[in-house]
Motif scaffolding. Structure first.
Motif, PDB file in Angstrom:
ATOM      1  N   ASP A  98       8.349   4.860   6.463  1.00 58.09           N
ATOM      2  CA  ASP A  98       7.219   5.775   6.634  1.00 58.09           C
ATOM      3  C   ASP A  98       6.039   4.931   7.093  1.00 58.09           C
ATOM      4  N   ILE A  99       5.598   5.134   8.334  1.00 51.42           N
ATOM      5  CA  ILE A  99       4.555   4.310   8.938  1.00 51.42           C
ATOM      6  C   ILE A  99       3.267   5.118   9.002  1.00 51.42           C
ATOM      7  N   HIS A 100       2.285   4.725   8.205  1.00 51.18           N
ATOM      8  CA  HIS A 100       1.005   5.423   8.137  1.00 51.18           C
ATOM      9  C   HIS A 100      -0.060   4.576   8.823  1.00 51.18           C
ATOM     10  N   LEU A 101      -0.543   5.080   9.948  1.00 53.83           N
ATOM     11  CA  LEU A 101      -1.562   4.391  10.739  1.00 53.83           C
ATOM     12  C   LEU A 101      -2.856   5.191  10.662  1.00 53.83           C
ATOM     13  N   ASP A 102      -3.892   4.590  10.111  1.00 48.66           N
ATOM     14  CA  ASP A 102      -5.182   5.266   9.970  1.00 48.66           C
ATOM     15  C   ASP A 102      -6.193   4.608  10.907  1.00 48.66           C
ATOM     16  N   TYR A 103      -6.946   5.449  11.620  1.00 47.93           N
ATOM     17  CA  TYR A 103      -7.890   4.963  12.625  1.00 47.93           C
ATOM     18  C   TYR A 103      -9.271   5.564  12.396  1.00 47.93           C
ATOM     19  N   ILE A 128     -10.154   2.443  16.260  1.00 47.32           N
ATOM     20  CA  ILE A 128     -10.090   1.169  15.552  1.00 47.32           C
ATOM     21  C   ILE A 128      -9.154   1.320  14.362  1.00 47.32           C
ATOM     22  N   LEU A 129      -8.115   0.496  14.307  1.00 43.69           N
ATOM     23  CA  LEU A 129      -7.150   0.558  13.213  1.00 43.69           C
ATOM     24  C   LEU A 129      -7.801   0.086  11.915  1.00 43.69           C
ATOM     25  N   VAL A 130      -7.714   0.911  10.861  1.00 47.51           N
ATOM     26  CA  VAL A 130      -8.257   0.527   9.564  1.00 47.51           C
ATOM     27  C   VAL A 130      -7.165   0.384   8.511  1.00 47.51           C
ATOM     28  N   ASN A 131      -5.958   0.825   8.820  1.00 47.15           N
ATOM     29  CA  ASN A 131      -4.877   0.702   7.849  1.00 47.15           C
ATOM     30  C   ASN A 131      -3.533   0.866   8.554  1.00 47.15           C
ATOM     31  N   ASP A 132      -2.575   0.007   8.242  1.00 48.46           N
ATOM     32  CA  ASP A 132      -1.188   0.194   8.704  1.00 48.46           C
ATOM     33  C   ASP A 132      -0.261  -0.050   7.521  1.00 48.46           C
ATOM     34  N   ALA A 133      -0.041   1.005   6.777  1.00 49.03           N
ATOM     35  CA  ALA A 133       0.776   0.944   5.573  1.00 49.03           C
ATOM     36  C   ALA A 133       2.177   1.457   5.870  1.00 49.03           C
ATOM     37  N   VAL A 134       3.168   0.659   5.514  1.00 48.64           N
ATOM     38  CA  VAL A 134       4.569   1.027   5.733  1.00 48.64           C
ATOM     39  C   VAL A 134       5.295   1.043   4.393  1.00 48.64           C
ATOM     40  N   THR A 135       5.986   2.138   4.135  1.00 56.70           N
ATOM     41  CA  THR A 135       6.890   2.199   2.986  1.00 56.70           C
ATOM     42  C   THR A 135       8.308   2.040   3.519  1.00 56.70           C
ATOM     43  N   LEU A 136       8.947   0.944   3.157  1.00 56.81           N
ATOM     44  CA  LEU A 136      10.295   0.620   3.618  1.00 56.81           C
ATOM     45  C   LEU A 136      11.277   0.837   2.479  1.00 56.81           C
ATOM     46  N   TYR A 143       9.648  -0.887  -0.607  1.00 59.05           N
ATOM     47  CA  TYR A 143       8.610  -1.889  -0.418  1.00 59.05           C
ATOM     48  C   TYR A 143       7.408  -1.244   0.280  1.00 59.05           C
ATOM     49  N   ASP A 144       6.227  -1.514  -0.245  1.00 62.31           N
ATOM     50  CA  ASP A 144       4.986  -1.045   0.371  1.00 62.31           C
ATOM     51  C   ASP A 144       4.263  -2.248   0.970  1.00 62.31           C
ATOM     52  N   GLU A 145       4.307  -2.339   2.290  1.00 64.64           N
ATOM     53  CA  GLU A 145       3.749  -3.496   2.987  1.00 64.64           C
ATOM     54  C   GLU A 145       3.084  -3.035   4.284  1.00 64.64           C
ATOM     55  N   ASP A 146       2.496  -3.997   5.005  1.00 70.58           N
ATOM     56  CA  ASP A 146       2.005  -3.651   6.332  1.00 70.58           C
ATOM     57  C   ASP A 146       3.161  -3.733   7.329  1.00 70.58           C
ATOM     58  N   PHE A 147       2.905  -3.324   8.560  1.00 70.51           N
ATOM     59  CA  PHE A 147       3.961  -3.244   9.568  1.00 70.51           C
ATOM     60  C   PHE A 147       4.587  -4.609   9.838  1.00 70.51           C
ATOM     61  N   HIS A 148       3.781  -5.634   9.976  1.00 73.60           N
ATOM     62  CA  HIS A 148       4.279  -6.973  10.301  1.00 73.60           C
ATOM     63  C   HIS A 148       5.235  -7.487   9.224  1.00 73.60           C
ATOM     64  N   ARG A 149       4.862  -7.352   7.972  1.00 68.49           N
ATOM     65  CA  ARG A 149       5.721  -7.836   6.887  1.00 68.49           C
ATOM     66  C   ARG A 149       7.006  -7.028   6.788  1.00 68.49           C
TER      67      ARG A 149
END
Length: 216
Positions: A98-103, A128-136, A143-149
């Motif tokens: 689940d990729i949550h991108l907040d701008y 402007i990106l203010v959050n990129d939260a990913v639930t994997l 895992y709750d991390e950012d996209f890169h991790r």
């Protein structure tokens, strides 16, 4: 004869004074209604193209400042907090993300008045990106991390979410008294990710808001 001339002169002065007052009132009204400010809120139906994912429902909250430059054209700028992203499986059903991108989006729009209360709008929107939260979710773990991790955990690539997004918004709005109902589609122009080898994708967002317009 003198009385007639005096009456004509008095009538001319009265008409002139009345005309000046009407012009002053019109100018004053034009000044007061030329600019406006409008808080607004609503929701998004968002996804990322080419990722094959489900939509994400999110909030859209902010405000708009506008200026009417003619009877037909209005210019506006807004600041909108916008929840975007997608829910997708990637390539394998062994992984759920689940990729949550907040701008913070800054749409600059040109409004075309096509009928009383009805406007068509088009513009350009940096975000402007203010959050990129990913639930994997994988192998029974979450895992709750950012996209890169998350990409590193999946051993896929070294991808990041771009810090700046660019979209082209297309909108239609209707004003009823002070309420403005707006429906728009934000067409993403750049890739969401960078330094990523897998599928490129653009933000794709349907946005619906209601605002309350205050003339300045």
């Amino acid at each position: 004869m003198k009385k007639i001339l005096l009456m004509v002169l008095l009538l001319a002065v009265t008409v002139n004074a009345f005309s000046q007052r009407r012009r002053t009132v019109r100018r004053s009204y034009a000044r007061s209604s030329q600019w406006y400010i409008m808080p607004k809120g609503g929701f998004n139906i968002a996804t990322v193209t080419n990722w094959g994912g489900d939509v994400r429902f999110g909030l859209a909250l902010g405000g708009e400042l506008g200026c009417r430059v003619s009877d037909v054209i209005t210019l506006s700028g807004s600041l909108i907090y916008s929840q975007q992203g997608t829910n997708t499986w990637f390539y394998s059903r062994d992984f759920r993300t689940d990729i949550h991108l907040d701008y913070l989006n800054l749409p600059f729009m040109v409004h075309f008045n096509v009928a009383p209360g009805l406007e068509l709008k088009v513009g350009l929107q940096p975000g402007i990106l203010v959050n990129d939260a990913v639930t994997l979710r994988t192998d029974g773990y979450s895992y709750d991390e950012d996209f890169h991790r998350s990409m590193k955990r999946l051993h896929w690539d070294d991808g990041y979410i771009e810090s700046v997004d660019l979209s082209m918004p297309f909108a239609i709005s209707y004003q009823y008294r002070q309420l403005v109902f707006d429906a728009r589609y934000n067409l993403g122009l750049n890739n969401v990710t960078t330094r990523s080898w897998w599928r490129n994708g653009h933000n794709s967002v349907f946005q619906f808001t209601v605002g309350y317009k205050f003339d300045l």
